[in-house]
Design a protein around this motif. Structure first.
Motif, PDB file in Angstrom:
ATOM      1  N   GLU A  63       0.762  -1.458  -0.190  1.00  6.43           N
ATOM      2  CA  GLU A  63      -0.050   0.232   0.003  1.00  6.43           C
ATOM      3  C   GLU A  63       0.654   1.515   0.349  1.00  6.43           C
ATOM      4  OE1 GLU A  63      -3.325   1.384   2.710  1.00  6.43           O
ATOM      5  OE2 GLU A  63      -3.669  -0.393   2.079  1.00  6.43           O
ATOM      6  N   HIS A  65       2.621   1.804  -3.267  1.00  6.83           N
ATOM      7  CA  HIS A  65       1.207   2.074  -4.021  1.00  6.83           C
ATOM      8  C   HIS A  65       1.082   3.641  -4.449  1.00  6.83           C
ATOM      9  CE1 HIS A  65      -1.536   1.710  -7.583  1.00  6.83           C
ATOM     10  NE2 HIS A  65      -2.887   2.822  -5.911  1.00  6.83           N
ATOM     11  N   ARG A  66       0.913   4.050  -2.329  1.00  4.64           N
ATOM     12  CA  ARG A  66       1.165   5.339  -2.239  1.00  4.64           C
ATOM     13  C   ARG A  66       2.132   6.349  -2.405  1.00  4.64           C
ATOM     14  NH1 ARG A  66       2.903   8.942   0.785  1.00  4.64           N
ATOM     15  NH2 ARG A  66       4.006   7.672   2.344  1.00  4.64           N
TER      16      ARG A  66
END
Length: 132
Positions: A15, A18-19
């Motif tokens: 995550e 991805h950020r």
């Protein structure tokens, strides 16, 4: 439990990755936009510089043309002044010649008057001698 923790950690890392990818893409887009704006500003400054240079060149050409016209006008004025000086000198010479001619005429008139006076004196003497 450690497998579940590792999977949770892996999911959180994915995550975060991805950020971070999204943030990197946003930063890349923003950098590209800023580079485009900088390139546009640079192009505008260059265009303004070219226009200013062309205007300066045009002004310089106009000033040179005006200076040339003024030089020609000055030359013409100097030629006209020289002609007027020549005319004035010529008129002064003619006036001096006229004065000389008038002086000679006056001298001839004085000489003629002297001849007339001498003739009258001689005539008077001859008459007086004849009367005696």
């Amino acid at each position: 439990e450690s497998l579940a923790a590792a999977e949770g950690w892996l999911a959180a890392a994915e995550e975060e990755a991805h950020r971070l990818r999204g943030a990197l893409e946003d930063a890349t887009r923003q950098l590209a936009a800023e580079e485009g704006a900088a390139a546009a500003a640079t192009a505008m400054v260059e265009a303004e510089s070219i226009v200013a240079e062309a205007e300066a060149e045009s002004l310089l050409v106009a000033l040179r043309a005006e200076a040339s016209e003024l030089a020609v006008a000055r030359e013409e004025a100097e030629v006209g002044l020289a002609r007027e000086r020549e005319r004035a000198d010529s008129a002064m010479c003619r006036a001096a010649e006229a004065d000389a001619v008038a002086g000679a005429a006056e001298a001839r008139a004085s000489a003629a008057e002297a001849v007339v006076a001498a003739t009258e004196t001689a005539l008077a003497s001859a008459e007086a001698a004849a009367a005696e």
